[in-house]
Design a protein around this motif. Structure first.
Motif, mmCIF file in Angstrom:
data_model
loop_
_atom_site.group_PDB
_atom_site.id
_atom_site.type_symbol
_atom_site.label_atom_id
_atom_site.label_comp_id
_atom_site.label_asym_id
_atom_site.label_seq_id
_atom_site.Cartn_x
_atom_site.Cartn_y
_atom_site.Cartn_z
ATOM 1 N N UNK A 70 -102.836 -85.630 -21.536
ATOM 2 C CA UNK A 70 -101.864 -85.480 -22.624
ATOM 3 C C UNK A 70 -102.279 -84.338 -23.549
ATOM 4 N N UNK A 71 -103.542 -84.277 -23.897
ATOM 5 C CA UNK A 71 -104.038 -83.187 -24.751
ATOM 6 C C UNK A 71 -103.869 -81.843 -24.053
ATOM 7 N N UNK A 72 -104.237 -81.773 -22.777
ATOM 8 C CA UNK A 72 -104.115 -80.511 -22.046
ATOM 9 C C UNK A 72 -102.666 -80.037 -22.016
ATOM 10 N N UNK A 73 -101.770 -80.947 -21.712
ATOM 11 C CA UNK A 73 -100.363 -80.567 -21.635
ATOM 12 C C UNK A 73 -99.818 -80.169 -23.004
ATOM 13 N N UNK A 74 -100.133 -80.942 -24.025
ATOM 14 C CA UNK A 74 -99.633 -80.667 -25.369
ATOM 15 C C UNK A 74 -100.123 -79.310 -25.869
ATOM 16 N N UNK A 75 -101.397 -79.051 -25.676
ATOM 17 C CA UNK A 75 -101.975 -77.761 -26.102
ATOM 18 C C UNK A 75 -101.321 -76.621 -25.328
ATOM 19 N N UNK A 76 -101.176 -76.794 -24.024
ATOM 20 C CA UNK A 76 -100.563 -75.754 -23.204
ATOM 21 C C UNK A 76 -99.139 -75.444 -23.638
ATOM 22 N N UNK A 77 -98.366 -76.481 -23.922
ATOM 23 C CA UNK A 77 -96.990 -76.279 -24.369
ATOM 24 C C UNK A 77 -96.955 -75.592 -25.730
ATOM 25 N N UNK A 78 -97.849 -75.987 -26.621
ATOM 26 C CA UNK A 78 -97.896 -75.380 -27.952
ATOM 27 C C UNK A 78 -98.259 -73.898 -27.844
ATOM 28 N N UNK A 79 -99.205 -73.590 -26.976
ATOM 29 C CA UNK A 79 -99.592 -72.187 -26.780
ATOM 30 C C UNK A 79 -98.431 -71.368 -26.219
ATOM 31 N N UNK A 80 -97.719 -71.922 -25.255
ATOM 32 C CA UNK A 80 -96.571 -71.200 -24.684
ATOM 33 C C UNK A 80 -95.497 -70.988 -25.748
ATOM 34 N N UNK A 81 -95.272 -71.995 -26.556
ATOM 35 C CA UNK A 81 -94.295 -71.899 -27.640
ATOM 36 C C UNK A 81 -94.707 -70.820 -28.653
ATOM 37 N N UNK A 82 -95.969 -70.821 -29.008
ATOM 38 C CA UNK A 82 -96.494 -69.852 -29.968
ATOM 39 C C UNK A 82 -96.430 -68.438 -29.388
ATOM 40 N N UNK A 83 -96.772 -68.303 -28.115
ATOM 41 C CA UNK A 83 -96.728 -66.996 -27.469
ATOM 42 C C UNK A 83 -95.300 -66.458 -27.439
ATOM 43 N N UNK A 84 -94.335 -67.323 -27.207
ATOM 44 C CA UNK A 84 -92.941 -66.921 -27.176
ATOM 45 C C UNK A 84 -92.431 -66.440 -28.539
ATOM 46 N N UNK A 85 -92.976 -66.995 -29.617
ATOM 47 C CA UNK A 85 -92.562 -66.618 -30.961
ATOM 48 C C UNK A 85 -93.124 -65.256 -31.369
ATOM 49 N N UNK A 86 -94.259 -64.879 -30.808
ATOM 50 C CA UNK A 86 -94.906 -63.613 -31.166
ATOM 51 C C UNK A 86 -94.195 -62.422 -30.529
ATOM 52 N N UNK A 87 -93.454 -62.702 -29.489
ATOM 53 C CA UNK A 87 -92.811 -61.601 -28.763
ATOM 54 C C UNK A 87 -91.579 -61.114 -29.464
#
Length: 87
Positions: A70-87
């Motif tokens: 759950x932690x791995x998935x949650x962190x991964x999704x948050x990182x993808x979300x954050x990366x998408x916002x920076x673009x």
């Protein structure tokens, strides 16, 4: 699915969903929560999982595996979300 392992799958799914919901709630209500903090918790979970000094048994192993996932998935999704916002 074998009856002897069905309980394991049910337990895993339940713990995974509860952990994920808890992480979502925490993120929504704790403005100070960061990916770094969650990654530190995840590292502690990895250590605890590796230690298994009290012999958790099957239920404890399932709970630990689901929590880590759950932690791995949650962190991964948050990182993808954050990366998408920076673009």
């Amino acid at each position: 699915m074998s009856e002897t392992t069905e309980w394991e799958n049910i337990a895993y799914k339940q713990v995974f969903e509860e952990e994920t919901l808890g992480l979502e709630r925490r993120r929504a209500h704790d403005g100070n929560l960061s990916i770094d903090e969650l990654e530190n918790i995840l590292q502690s979970l990895y250590v605890s999982d590796g230690n298994n000094y009290v012999g958790r048994g099957p239920v404890g192993d399932i709970m630990m595996a689901a929590t880590i996932a759950a932690y791995e998935q949650f962190i991964g999704e948050w990182k993808r979300e954050t990366k998408g916002k920076k673009t």
